[in-house]
Enzyme design. Structure first.
Site, mmCIF file in Angstrom:
data_model
loop_
_atom_site.group_PDB
_atom_site.id
_atom_site.type_symbol
_atom_site.label_atom_id
_atom_site.label_comp_id
_atom_site.label_asym_id
_atom_site.label_seq_id
_atom_site.Cartn_x
_atom_site.Cartn_y
_atom_site.Cartn_z
ATOM 1 N N ASP A 106 -28.986 25.523 -18.689
ATOM 2 C CA ASP A 106 -27.756 25.610 -19.485
ATOM 3 C C ASP A 106 -27.053 26.941 -19.240
ATOM 4 O O ASP A 106 -25.827 27.002 -19.133
ATOM 5 C CB ASP A 106 -28.067 25.473 -20.978
ATOM 6 C CG ASP A 106 -26.839 25.830 -21.810
ATOM 7 O OD1 ASP A 106 -25.835 25.105 -21.713
ATOM 8 O OD2 ASP A 106 -26.868 26.844 -22.518
ATOM 9 N N ARG A 110 -19.150 26.611 -16.135
ATOM 10 C CA ARG A 110 -18.103 25.939 -16.933
ATOM 11 C C ARG A 110 -17.036 26.948 -17.350
ATOM 12 O O ARG A 110 -15.845 26.637 -17.377
ATOM 13 C CB ARG A 110 -18.733 25.310 -18.186
ATOM 14 C CG ARG A 110 -19.530 24.061 -17.871
ATOM 15 C CD ARG A 110 -20.400 23.665 -19.045
ATOM 16 N NE ARG A 110 -19.653 23.435 -20.257
ATOM 17 C CZ ARG A 110 -20.141 23.635 -21.494
ATOM 18 N NH1 ARG A 110 -21.378 24.056 -21.665
ATOM 19 N NH2 ARG A 110 -19.396 23.392 -22.542
HETATM 20 N N1 URA Z 1 -21.894 27.201 -27.446
HETATM 21 C C1 URA Z 1 -22.810 26.867 -26.517
HETATM 22 O O1 URA Z 1 -23.945 27.328 -26.560
HETATM 23 N N2 URA Z 1 -22.455 26.023 -25.529
HETATM 24 C C2 URA Z 1 -21.216 25.482 -25.438
HETATM 25 O O2 URA Z 1 -20.963 24.719 -24.539
HETATM 26 C C3 URA Z 1 -20.271 25.845 -26.408
HETATM 27 C C4 URA Z 1 -20.648 26.707 -27.409
#
Ligand code: URA
Length: 437
Positions: free
Chosen positions: A161, A168
């Site tokens: 992530d 992103r």
């Molecule tokens: N907070 C997160 O951890 N991820 C996102 O995509 C948006 C806010």
């Protein structure tokens, strides 16, 4: 399997299988799939979306891309909360000690602030010596001994992530609902708690500007958590104006201490009690919402939650004397009032502009590595719905640089709208989302 084929498949609006999603996240995390291919995939997801199964699989693949915290050494149910981020959001600082004092095991995973939304870790670092870089043993011992501990995200918590979020951020693919839900939930699931309550902010100062989108995001996240075997619910709360009156690290900490002393702003306390009630209900520690809220109010009134906060600060190396003497927090060198240009009602305070004004003062982080000035910020003297006279002080700016104060003052001034009619008072708690499955 080839990433090229998966991009093509998603571009055509087809559904990716569990194996395909696992492959994509595993090999992207390892650096085998390059950023340019993943960027194309992210954009295809933005246009074609993901269904519930794909979103769940993406969450689990990112959760499993690193270590999953083993909290089995903590006795009883472990609870965590997460806010999607807002301006002036110091909820955790108030809520966690109340719940800890009531006997719930709060194992909280927090982040630092980036951009106009502040982070809980930065706020806690206003206490000299306080550290969230504690060992797993220390974290578990503190939760067992005092009911509460707070750790920062380690590098190996959902690294898939972490990498994807950075991509992103630079490819205009942050605001896709499945990607946001999977990103947040992968970290929450990796953090290992049994109970997760999500505070989904809605309004001008939030990621999700409309109630409809906030509801949808909440539902997706609750579904993911429930499917993963957790007790989860979400509450959609207002972020059309900053929460409470203080924006800026040490000012927010002082406001949180005031709240733990029984003098918290009404809007902040409403959110604290709503989230806390949900956590107590999910833990089976309260019979109903009313009873849960009363337990929390009594706890604040008795002084136990403030004592718990002091205990928590010392347990992570911080100087807890600041809890009892807030004059010790560093003060900004200058202050300046922002005055009402005309008589009328405050009809709006754009939260994002207030957050940006705090950034302009040096109170927020522009880049991940950036440093922040803990002493600066803004105190809102008038919130939405109040009547003001021409020239009355709407907000006070605290800063260390006169030019920055000037710029911040302009932003704060432009954040306020003064109108002729009193705005309709909207509830802080918009809705509650319980598991559907
Ligand atoms: N907070 C997160 O951890 N991820 C996102 O995509 C948006 C806010």
């Amino acid at each position: 399997m080839r990433m090229y084929d998966l991009i093509q498949k998603k571009k055509e609006g087809k559904i990716l299988s569990t194996e395909e999603i696992n492959y994509m996240i595993r090999d992207y995390t390892k650096g085998i799939i390059p950023d340019y291919q993943m960027s194309a995939m992210l954009m295809a997801i933005c246009f074609q979306g993901m269904d519930d199964r794909e979103t769940y699989d993406l969450t689990m693949a990112m959760r499993d891309s690193g270590e999953i915290m083993d909290l089995s050494g903590i006795y009883g149910l472990k609870a965590d909360k997460h806010s999607t981020g807002g301006v002036g959001d110091k909820t955790t600082l108030v809520l966690a000690p109340i719940l800890g004092a009531l006997g719930l095991k709060v194992a909280k995973m927090s982040g630092r602030g980036l951009g106009f939304t502040g982070g809980t870790i930065d706020k806690l670092e206003c206490f000299p010596g306080f550290s969230t870089a504690i060992s797993m043993e220390h974290f578990i011992k503190n939760v067992n001994d005092i009911g509460l501990a707070l750790a920062g995200q380690t590098a190996n918590l959902a690294p898939g992530d972490k990498k994807l979020y950075a991509l992103r951020d630079v490819t205009a693919t942050v605001d896709q609902m499945s990607l946001i839900a999977a990103s947040i939930m992968s970290k929450k699931l990796a953090a290992g708690s049994d109970i997760i309550v999500l505070d989904v902010k809605t309004g001008s100062g939030a990621f999700m500007k409309t109630l409809e989108d906030s509801k949808k995001l909440g539902e997706i996240m609750v579904d993911i958590g429930t499917r993963a075997g957790k007790r989860v619910s979400a509450i959609v709360t207002d972020m059309d104006q900053p929460l409470g009156n203080a924006v800026g690290n040490s000012l927010e900490v002082m406001e949180a201490i005031e709240a733990l002393s029984g003098r918290g702003p009404k809007d902040l306390m409403e959110v604290v009690y709503a989230l806390g009630a949900e956590m107590l209900l999910l833990a089976g520690m309260a019979e109903n919402q009313e009873n849960a809220e009363k337990m929390m109010m009594d706890c604040v009134e008795s002084g136990k939650s403030k004592e718990k906060f002091g205990e928590f600060i010392s347990s992570q190396g911080g100087d807890s004397s600041y809890v009892w003497d807030t004059e010790k927090f560093p003060k900004a060198a200058y202050e300046k009032g922002v005055c009402a240009p005309e008589k009328g009602f405050v009809t709006a305070i754009e939260a994002e502009r207030i957050g940006n004004a705090c950034m302009a003062l040096g109170g927020g982080r522009e880049t991940k590595e950036g440093s922040i000035d803990l002493s600066v910020g803004i105190m809102l003297k008038k919130k939405k719905g109040t009547i003001v006279e021409k020239g009355e002080v709407l907000a006070v700016i605290y800063g260390n640089d006169k030019e920055k104060i000037q710029r911040a003052g302009e932003q704060v001034s432009s954040a306020y709208t003064i109108g002729k009619t009193r705005p309709v008072e909207k509830p802080m708690i918009k809705l509650k989302i319980s598991p559907r499955i």
